[in-house]
Write an enzyme that holds these catalytic residues in place. Structure first.
Site, PDB file in Angstrom:
ATOM      1  N   GLN A 182     -36.120  -7.447  59.726  1.00  7.90           N
ATOM      2  CA  GLN A 182     -35.722  -8.731  59.197  1.00  7.90           C
ATOM      3  C   GLN A 182     -36.642  -9.849  59.861  1.00  7.90           C
ATOM      4  OE1 GLN A 182     -33.840  -9.449  56.414  1.00  7.90           O
ATOM      5  NE2 GLN A 182     -32.817  -7.494  56.345  1.00  7.90           N
TER       6      GLN A 182
ATOM      7  N   HIS B  15     -27.780  -3.211  62.606  1.00  9.38           N
ATOM      8  CA  HIS B  15     -27.405  -2.470  61.496  1.00  9.38           C
ATOM      9  C   HIS B  15     -27.311  -0.959  61.873  1.00  9.38           C
ATOM     10  CE1 HIS B  15     -29.234  -0.579  57.665  1.00  9.38           C
ATOM     11  NE2 HIS B  15     -29.310  -1.798  57.218  1.00  9.38           N
TER      12      HIS B  15
ATOM     13  N   ASP C 208     -36.097  -3.673  66.437  1.00  9.40           N
ATOM     14  CA  ASP C 208     -35.791  -3.324  65.021  1.00  9.40           C
ATOM     15  C   ASP C 208     -36.553  -4.864  64.411  1.00  9.40           C
ATOM     16  OD1 ASP C 208     -35.075  -3.643  62.300  1.00  9.40           O
ATOM     17  OD2 ASP C 208     -33.107  -2.834  62.608  1.00  9.40           O
TER      18      ASP C 208
ATOM     19  N   LYS D 236     -39.471  -5.176  52.359  1.00  5.31           N
ATOM     20  CA  LYS D 236     -38.897  -6.524  52.715  1.00  5.31           C
ATOM     21  C   LYS D 236     -39.876  -7.592  52.862  1.00  5.31           C
ATOM     22  CE  LYS D 236     -34.848  -4.459  55.004  1.00  5.31           C
ATOM     23  NZ  LYS D 236     -33.582  -4.726  54.222  1.00  5.31           N
TER      24      LYS D 236
ATOM     25  N   CYS E 148     -24.374  -2.904  55.935  1.00  9.37           N
ATOM     26  CA  CYS E 148     -24.577  -1.896  56.890  1.00  9.37           C
ATOM     27  C   CYS E 148     -24.370  -2.144  58.236  1.00  9.37           C
ATOM     28  CB  CYS E 148     -26.044  -1.196  56.694  1.00  9.37           C
ATOM     29  SG  CYS E 148     -26.399  -0.765  54.789  1.00  9.37           S
TER      30      CYS E 148
HETATM   31  N1  7TS Z   1     -32.634  -3.033  60.266  1.00  8.89           N
HETATM   32  C1  7TS Z   1     -32.299  -4.220  59.551  1.00  8.89           C
HETATM   33  C2  7TS Z   1     -31.915  -5.377  60.648  1.00  8.89           C
HETATM   34  C3  7TS Z   1     -32.078  -4.353  58.316  1.00  8.89           C
HETATM   35  O1  7TS Z   1     -31.657  -5.584  57.867  1.00  8.89           O
HETATM   36  C4  7TS Z   1     -32.297  -3.282  57.466  1.00  8.89           C
HETATM   37  C5  7TS Z   1     -31.978  -3.117  56.033  1.00  8.89           C
HETATM   38  C6  7TS Z   1     -32.787  -1.965  58.083  1.00  8.89           C
HETATM   39  C7  7TS Z   1     -32.816  -1.872  59.587  1.00  8.89           C
HETATM   40  C8  7TS Z   1     -32.875  -0.661  57.273  1.00  8.89           C
HETATM   41  O2  7TS Z   1     -34.156  -0.783  56.622  1.00  8.89           O
HETATM   42  P1  7TS Z   1     -34.478   0.172  55.577  1.00  8.89           P
HETATM   43  O3  7TS Z   1     -35.686  -0.391  54.823  1.00  8.89           O
HETATM   44  O4  7TS Z   1     -34.939   1.361  56.372  1.00  8.89           O
HETATM   45  O5  7TS Z   1     -33.500   0.492  54.598  1.00  8.89           O
HETATM   46  N2  7TS Z   1     -31.163  -4.263  55.807  1.00  8.89           N
HETATM   47  C9  7TS Z   1     -30.418  -4.370  54.358  1.00  8.89           C
HETATM   48  C10 7TS Z   1     -29.668  -5.463  54.176  1.00  8.89           C
HETATM   49  O6  7TS Z   1     -29.302  -6.330  54.776  1.00  8.89           O
HETATM   50  N3  7TS Z   1     -29.319  -5.410  52.815  1.00  8.89           N
HETATM   51  O7  7TS Z   1     -29.838  -4.032  52.250  1.00  8.89           O
HETATM   52  C11 7TS Z   1     -30.659  -3.802  53.221  1.00  8.89           C
END
Ligand code: 7TS
Length: 409
Positions: free
Chosen positions: A201, A121, A198, A224, A364
């Protein structure tokens, strides 16, 4: 708890969108929230809203106890050794940026390597690009195999004794693959590098034991995993965090402030400058209680069944391309796809008219999109409240989409 009982705990699911019952298939972007979390936030604001770690008044003490109680829940959830290793942040993005800006900036020099993968990501790419530019370190990518998985041979040939940091997602938000982060951590350590995971997910969907993974840092987001937005976690091994400088300076993270010098509080508070995300952390604590009550093992099993069902049913739609491995054993609960020449935004728009929420775009992960030779894709992602019926409706919606755009087939 059976699935209908679980669904009843998510009030948002009980509504119509565009005249059709809502089918929410975008939990990888953000999950829905159960009543337990909503009521916990409501109770905090109605009954004991106060700043933490400051005064001695009753509400402040109650808020501090709830905030620090949530930290202990997170510690237990990921099996960290100590609450000193659990830092509340704004989310995965902030957590990864903190590691890059603090640990990375202090420990990288010219000739050193940072190793990531093609499927990361943006929030696990750009912080490393930035720190590489600042320090002269080189950013290297572990390649992907044809089905989008990573081979440990490629991991071994990419990581070298010059590698100082390896940072890999545990579950891909596009391919759905589950990466062997424990094995990658071992290879990183054999080469003298640290391992960053990371977990954006993975934390919502599977049991994570940081001691078993032996990762040095783990980042994840509350929103999430049934928690509120604006709260996340950075886990780090104590001996590393102790040597790291904070990246934000101000109230509450200090011990003594002199005119020209200051000293920091002990862990984890030296990384939590300013008024922390109090309601968010308390809400995350309630989300963790909820996930524990349902049971992570039950969630994994449920999503695994859904993913297998979705792969089977979606494959029957003419003109569909499904990205990532087709073997359900290698996947978590999401399916990214394209429908012939129909733009994924058009797919998502037609599905939305049917009350079905999916995400369309580059997710992303632009380097991965280029690797997939797709400018964008559509994605259906599942969580504990989704059913096989949701997937049946998605498949019906895809067939309708295909009919709607029949001229391009
Ligand atoms: N890493 C992964 C693997 C992610 O899927 C996401 C967000 C992030 C980092 C960033 O997370 P945040 O909470 O700091 O924004 N992924 C997604 C997605 O797949 N669709 O919208 C956000």
């Amino acid at each position: 708890m059976n699935i209908q009982d679980i669904r009843k705990l998510f009030p948002i699911l009980d509504q119509e969108v565009n005249g059709k019952p809502l089918v929410y298939l975008d939990s990888s972007a953000t999950s829905q929230k159960p009543v337990q979390v909503i009521e916990t936030l409501d109770r905090y604001y109605r009954e004991y809203n106060s700043n933490v770690h400051r005064g001695v008044h009753t509400l402040g003490t109650k808020a501090t106890d709830a905030y620090e109680g949530a930290r202990e829940k997170v510690r237990k959830f990921i099996n960290a050794k100590s609450i000193q290793e659990v830092i509340f942040t704004r989310g995965t993005t902030t957590s990864l940026n903190t590691v890059a800006a603090s640990y990375g900036a202090a420990n990288l020099k010219e000739g050193d390597e940072i190793v990531i993968t093609y499927m990361e990501h943006h929030s696990n790419i750009i912080p490393w690009q930035q720190v590489a530019k600042r320090t002269g370190a080189q950013l290297k990518y572990i390649p992907l195999q044809a089905d989008g998985t990573i081979s440990l041979d490629d991991v071994r040939s990419t990581i070298t004794p010059n590698t100082k940091i390896v940072s890999v997602m545990q579950v891909s938000n596009v391919l759905g693959v589950i990466n062997p982060v424990k094995e990658i951590a071992k290879i990183a350590h054999e080469n003298g590098a640290i391992m960053v995971v990371d977990g954006a997910q993975s934390a919502p969907h599977m049991k994570i034991d940081v001691q078993d993974l032996d990762c040095d840092f783990l980042a994840f987001s509350g929103h999430k995993m049934c928690g509120p937005t604006g709260i996340g976690v950075l886990y780090g091994k104590k001996h590393l965090l102790e040597k790291m400088e904070p990246v934000e300076f101000g109230g509450e993270m200090i011990d003594f402030v002199e005119l020209y010098e200051s000293t920091w509080k002990e862990l984890p508070w030296k990384f939590e400058g300013g008024t922390p995300i109090i309601a968010g952390a308390i809400g995350l604590g309630a989300a963790i209680d909820f996930l524990n009550e349902v049971g992570l093992d039950n969630i994994v099993e449920h999503e695994h069944k859904l993913a297998a069902y979705a792969l089977e049913k979606m494959s029957t739609v003419e003109g569909i391309t499904i990205y990532g491995p087709h073997d359900p054993a290698k996947r978590a609960g999401l399916v990214t796809f394209n429908l012939s020449d129909v733009h994924p935004h058009d797919v998502a728009t037609v599905l939305d008219a049917e009350g079905i929420a999916v995400r369309a775009g580059h997710h992303c992960a632009q380097p991965l999109m280029r690797w997939l030779k797709a400018s964008a894709t559509a994605r259906a992602s599942f969580y504990l409240y989704n059913t096989e019926e949701d997937i049946d409706k998605l498949v019906e919606g895809l067939v309708k989409t295909k009919e709607y755009f029949s001229d391009v087939f």
